[in-house]
Design a protein around this motif. Structure first.
Motif, PDB file in Angstrom:
ATOM      1  N   UNK A  17       0.825  -1.165  -0.019  1.00 46.89           N
ATOM      2  CA  UNK A  17       0.007  -0.099  -0.047  1.00 46.89           C
ATOM      3  C   UNK A  17       0.755   1.338  -0.060  1.00 46.89           C
ATOM      4  N   UNK A  18       1.972   1.165   0.849  1.00 44.17           N
ATOM      5  CA  UNK A  18       2.804   2.588   0.798  1.00 44.17           C
ATOM      6  C   UNK A  18       3.706   2.598  -0.293  1.00 44.17           C
ATOM      7  N   UNK A  19       3.974   1.609  -0.861  1.00 44.95           N
ATOM      8  CA  UNK A  19       5.035   1.452  -2.246  1.00 44.95           C
ATOM      9  C   UNK A  19       4.116   2.095  -3.292  1.00 44.95           C
ATOM     10  N   UNK A  20       2.936   1.771  -3.415  1.00 49.13           N
ATOM     11  CA  UNK A  20       2.018   2.489  -4.452  1.00 49.13           C
ATOM     12  C   UNK A  20       1.949   3.974  -4.208  1.00 49.13           C
ATOM     13  N   UNK A  21       1.802   4.443  -2.925  1.00 52.85           N
ATOM     14  CA  UNK A  21       1.946   6.154  -2.712  1.00 52.85           C
ATOM     15  C   UNK A  21       3.170   6.663  -3.151  1.00 52.85           C
ATOM     16  N   UNK A  22       4.381   5.863  -3.299  1.00 52.59           N
ATOM     17  CA  UNK A  22       5.499   6.522  -3.594  1.00 52.59           C
ATOM     18  C   UNK A  22       5.585   6.873  -4.987  1.00 52.59           C
ATOM     19  N   UNK A  23       4.596   6.532  -5.929  1.00 55.73           N
ATOM     20  CA  UNK A  23       4.409   6.656  -7.480  1.00 55.73           C
ATOM     21  C   UNK A  23       5.756   6.042  -8.334  1.00 55.73           C
ATOM     22  N   UNK A  41      -0.072 -12.188  -3.255  1.00 53.39           N
ATOM     23  CA  UNK A  41      -0.084 -12.831  -4.420  1.00 53.39           C
ATOM     24  C   UNK A  41      -0.349 -12.121  -5.727  1.00 53.39           C
ATOM     25  N   UNK A  42      -1.252 -11.223  -5.442  1.00 55.85           N
ATOM     26  CA  UNK A  42      -1.762 -10.103  -6.551  1.00 55.85           C
ATOM     27  C   UNK A  42      -0.613  -9.267  -6.906  1.00 55.85           C
ATOM     28  N   UNK A  43       0.170  -8.584  -5.660  1.00 52.12           N
ATOM     29  CA  UNK A  43       0.981  -7.864  -6.059  1.00 52.12           C
ATOM     30  C   UNK A  43       2.168  -8.414  -6.811  1.00 52.12           C
ATOM     31  N   UNK A  44       2.482  -9.784  -6.357  1.00 48.22           N
ATOM     32  CA  UNK A  44       3.490 -10.437  -6.956  1.00 48.22           C
ATOM     33  C   UNK A  44       3.278 -10.523  -8.514  1.00 48.22           C
ATOM     34  N   UNK A  45       2.073 -10.872  -8.661  1.00 47.73           N
ATOM     35  CA  UNK A  45       1.848 -11.083 -10.183  1.00 47.73           C
ATOM     36  C   UNK A  45       2.091  -9.816 -10.905  1.00 47.73           C
ATOM     37  N   UNK A  46       1.227  -8.718 -10.433  1.00 45.24           N
ATOM     38  CA  UNK A  46       1.344  -7.461 -11.040  1.00 45.24           C
ATOM     39  C   UNK A  46       2.742  -7.070 -11.363  1.00 45.24           C
ATOM     40  N   UNK A  47       3.841  -7.058 -10.222  1.00 46.66           N
ATOM     41  CA  UNK A  47       4.918  -6.563 -10.526  1.00 46.66           C
ATOM     42  C   UNK A  47       6.065  -7.650 -10.729  1.00 46.66           C
ATOM     43  N   UNK A  48       5.826  -8.980 -11.237  1.00 48.93           N
ATOM     44  CA  UNK A  48       6.273 -10.109 -11.553  1.00 48.93           C
ATOM     45  C   UNK A  48       7.466 -10.316 -10.659  1.00 48.93           C
ATOM     46  N   UNK A  49       7.048 -10.282  -9.284  1.00 53.94           N
ATOM     47  CA  UNK A  49       8.047 -10.437  -8.288  1.00 53.94           C
ATOM     48  C   UNK A  49       8.698 -12.012  -8.285  1.00 53.94           C
ATOM     49  N   UNK A  50       9.666 -12.150  -8.426  1.00 48.34           N
ATOM     50  CA  UNK A  50      10.531 -13.659  -8.505  1.00 48.34           C
ATOM     51  C   UNK A  50      10.460 -14.453  -7.301  1.00 48.34           C
ATOM     52  N   UNK A  97      12.366   0.992   0.180  1.00 53.50           N
ATOM     53  CA  UNK A  97      13.385   0.145  -0.411  1.00 53.50           C
ATOM     54  C   UNK A  97      13.059  -0.516  -1.604  1.00 53.50           C
ATOM     55  N   UNK A  98      11.617  -1.150  -1.402  1.00 48.28           N
ATOM     56  CA  UNK A  98      11.147  -1.674  -2.827  1.00 48.28           C
ATOM     57  C   UNK A  98      11.468  -0.797  -3.859  1.00 48.28           C
ATOM     58  N   UNK A  99      11.218   0.825  -3.686  1.00 44.81           N
ATOM     59  CA  UNK A  99      11.125   1.778  -4.759  1.00 44.81           C
ATOM     60  C   UNK A  99      12.485   2.149  -5.280  1.00 44.81           C
ATOM     61  N   UNK A 100      13.425   2.098  -4.077  1.00 47.56           N
ATOM     62  CA  UNK A 100      14.864   2.832  -4.317  1.00 47.56           C
ATOM     63  C   UNK A 100      16.072   1.845  -4.313  1.00 47.56           C
ATOM     64  N   UNK A 101      15.791   0.515  -3.678  1.00 54.32           N
ATOM     65  CA  UNK A 101      16.863  -0.310  -3.592  1.00 54.32           C
ATOM     66  C   UNK A 101      17.868  -0.017  -2.494  1.00 54.32           C
ATOM     67  N   UNK A 102      17.303   0.877  -1.535  1.00 51.04           N
ATOM     68  CA  UNK A 102      18.176   1.498  -0.674  1.00 51.04           C
ATOM     69  C   UNK A 102      17.395   1.583   0.600  1.00 51.04           C
ATOM     70  N   UNK A 103      18.254   1.808   1.815  1.00 54.93           N
ATOM     71  CA  UNK A 103      17.615   1.925   2.968  1.00 54.93           C
ATOM     72  C   UNK A 103      18.448   2.661   3.970  1.00 54.93           C
ATOM     73  N   UNK A 104      17.863   3.543   4.879  1.00 53.74           N
ATOM     74  CA  UNK A 104      18.959   4.443   5.488  1.00 53.74           C
ATOM     75  C   UNK A 104      19.078   3.602   6.889  1.00 53.74           C
ATOM     76  N   UNK A 122       9.244  11.500   1.700  1.00 57.00           N
ATOM     77  CA  UNK A 122      10.759  11.723   1.552  1.00 57.00           C
ATOM     78  C   UNK A 122      10.977  10.882   0.194  1.00 57.00           C
ATOM     79  N   UNK A 123      10.592   9.826   0.344  1.00 60.89           N
ATOM     80  CA  UNK A 123      11.191   9.106  -0.993  1.00 60.89           C
ATOM     81  C   UNK A 123      10.647   9.447  -2.257  1.00 60.89           C
ATOM     82  N   UNK A 124       9.256   9.912  -2.172  1.00 58.34           N
ATOM     83  CA  UNK A 124       8.768  10.262  -3.220  1.00 58.34           C
ATOM     84  C   UNK A 124       9.591  11.554  -3.942  1.00 58.34           C
ATOM     85  N   UNK A 125      10.213  12.371  -3.140  1.00 58.77           N
ATOM     86  CA  UNK A 125      11.040  13.519  -3.635  1.00 58.77           C
ATOM     87  C   UNK A 125      12.190  13.127  -4.172  1.00 58.77           C
TER      88      UNK A 125
END
Lengths: 421, 163
Positions: free
Chosen positions: A42-48, A81-90, A145-152, B157-160
């Motif tokens: 849900x939060x991943x989708x919000x990142x755009x 299951x549905x998110x994994x299909x949508x984004x072809x999660x391996x 991290x799913x969006x950027x591949x990074x974490x602080x 923050x990530x969005x930006x």
């Protein structure tokens, strides 16, 4: 630098990292389960973000309330299951192909030495046993991290725990870590890296190391970690799905605290309600009657754990006042336990054997306690209400103590029951 | 930003199972989670708590699981802030990530009593106990966490960062 600092430096493009330093690091693997992934998605989708950073570096494992325990749990699993299909999660593991996440990912070679791993599950610290930096985070961290591949991260200070001397009969990784938590308390390693070493660790098999690192969080630790060696190499070889790197700690690395333990003095250990730090020797608790015994979980649901329990209970019966629940942690462990005849030993002893699930460990299902009931479990937490009613109790121990307790109907040690060799 | 509210007291090592028991984790709906907030620490808490209240606890608040449902349930119950002697690290991260204000203060943790009216200046970390006429200081919020708060949480923050 310590092994923890080296792995953090290598993943953040730095030559050096010091405790307290804030870094953004690349992650090798991100995982989440049926409880934590729905919020992350849900939060991943919000990142755009248009896509996930790498579909083969994200693992979704429905294991907590799966096989789906009720309609709401089924809805949550369906989201995975549905998110994994949508984004072809391996790395999506459906029921029948799954297992408890922290047993499954090492077993399948999906986490490897030198990795930096985050998981929306506090026991993600388990993988430190392989010489990886692994830590639990929340769902929103996973989403970012799913969006950027990074974490602080704030690079943690390290504490060193040195274990020497020979282990007593039936004493293993579980007893060492319970004893350690009993010594330093549930916040004794708060925000810190817990590095386990010493001659006893060098000879400790991988399953015992996984158990120890698994419970680093129970002392408040950010991660548990063991410098890789021949045991690690033997485990990773032929199993690792990605190239791996062995990092070590420098001789002049800085530790905020060093503690030493003479393992010949560590007894079979039990954590009493309601904190993992509330430890006592198992032999001193023989007056405590038990209603349920659970052998399983990400802490102690591996094949060797089942072997230990089976060795104690073989040819014996579960006490009439006890229900014993055995949960192999993965499908592969289940199959191996079946081939070795372990499941038959448990069933002949009148225990139930469940499909892999976290189930009762967190009071989900498959063995919930009624008001006033008491369990002894090989799991990792004994907080109020952890396995059911707020007025039930959980004692934590190793698989051999669990099996002995199941036979005796009270807390006991393996020597009290014939081992049925 | 000034946060003013009535305090509820809790002790040391309040774990995430006490904050939101796992038996309710088959949903992530904040309103539903709020109906069970702190239930295993105090079964009447969900009915007693009022919007704008504050939690004051001992050391290691939020230990245990990584479940974000814990700070979410507190926030959704209308609790404005949590003050504790120390926080477990995943709970600490999660709170900043989702925008639940939390403050570390040994003094405040020792002295605030149940029912005290407390006023927190989130920018300076000054905590005023209006019921007792006392004042405490919270640990400074690290610059990166301030950046997260200013952005409106980790997702914003990530969005930006990615756009």
């Amino acid at each position: 630098m310590t092994i923890t600092e080296k792995i953090l430096a290598a993943h953040s493009g730095k030559s050096e990292v010091s405790p307290g330093e804030l870094i953004n690091a690349k992650v090798d693997l991100i995982l989440a389960n049926d409880i934590t992934a729905p919020i992350a998605m849900q939060e991943f989708k919000k990142t755009g973000a248009k896509d996930v950073f790498d579909r083969n570096r994200i693992a979704f494992i429905p294991d907590h309330f799966a096989p789906q325990k009720d309609i709401k749990a089924a809805e949550q699993c369906k989201m995975l299951r549905e998110f994994s299909k949508e984004y072809h999660i391996g790395l999506y593991f459906e029921v029948g192909r799954m297992g408890i996440e922290h047993a499954l990912l090492p077993e399948q070679g999906l986490v490897v030495p030198g990795d930096l791993i985050i998981g929306a599950d506090s026991h993600t610290c388990t993988y430190g046993a392989l010489g990886a930096f692994a830590t639990g985070v929340g769902s929103t961290d996973v989403a970012a991290a799913m969006a950027t591949g990074e974490c602080w991260f704030k690079a943690p200070e390290s504490m060193k725990f040195i274990y020497y001397g020979e282990l007593n009969k039936w004493v293993g990784g579980k007893d060492l870590i319970l004893h350690t938590i009993g010594d330093i308390g549930v916040d004794g390693a708060l925000y810190r890296a817990m590095e386990f070493e010493g001659e006893t660790i060098r000879t400790l098999p991988m399953y015992g190391r996984l158990t120890m690192c698994n419970m680093a969080i129970e002392a408040g630790g950010k991660n548990g970690i063991i410098v890789p060696d021949a045991v690690t190499e033997a485990y990773a070889k032929g199993r690792a799905k990605r190239p791996y790197t062995f990092y070590g700690s420098d001789a002049d690395a800085t530790y905020v605290e060093v503690r030493e333990y003479d393992c010949s003095k560590i007894p079979l250990t039990v954590s009493c309600p309601h904190l993992p730090s509330n430890t006592k020797p198992a032999a001193e608790l023989s007056q405590i009657t038990i209603d349920q015994v659970v052998v399983g979980s990400c802490t102690n649901g591996r094949l060797e754990d089942l072997r230990e329990a089976a060795q104690v209970i073989r040819g014996r019966k579960v006490n009439p006042n006890v229900r014993m629940i055995v949960i192999p942690a993965t499908q592969q462990i289940y199959k191996e336990a079946m081939k070795e005849g372990l499941l038959e030993i448990f069933i002949d002893a009148e225990a139930v054997v469940s499909t892999p699930t976290c189930g009762p460990c967190l009071g989900g299902y498959m063995g919930i306690l009624a008001k006033g009931e008491r369990a002894l479990a090989t799991t990792n937490r004994n907080f109020v209400g952890r396995m059911g009613h707020p007025q039930s109790e959980v004692y934590l121990a190793n698989p051999a103590v669990a099996a002995a307790t199941a036979v005796l109907g009270r807390i006991g040690v393996p020597e009290e029951v014939a081992t049925g060799e | 930003m000034i946060l003013k509210g009535r305090a509820w007291r809790f002790g040391d090592d309040v774990d995430t199972d006490a904050i939101i028991p796992a038996r309710y984790l088959n949903t992530s709906d904040p309103a539903e989670l709020a109906r069970h907030v702190m239930e295993d620490a105090d079964k009447d808490f969900p009915t007693k708590v009022q919007k704008g209240d504050i939690i004051a606890a001992g050391k290691n608040f939020g230990c245990g699981s990584s479940r974000e449902h814990a700070p979410l349930s507190i926030k959704a119950a209308g609790i404005q802030a949590v003050i504790a002697k120390s926080f477990a690290r995943i709970f600490y991260r999660n709170s900043f990530n989702i925008g639940l204000p939390i403050f570390e203060s040994r003094d405040a943790s020792d002295k605030i009593r149940e029912g005290d009216v407390v006023e927190i200046d989130a920018d300076t970390g000054i905590i005023r106990n209006l019921s007792r006429g006392e004042q405490y200081t919270a640990e400074m919020i690290p610059p990166f966490m301030q950046e997260l708060i200013a952005a409106g949480g980790l997702i914003e923050w990530t969005k930006k960062k990615i756009h």
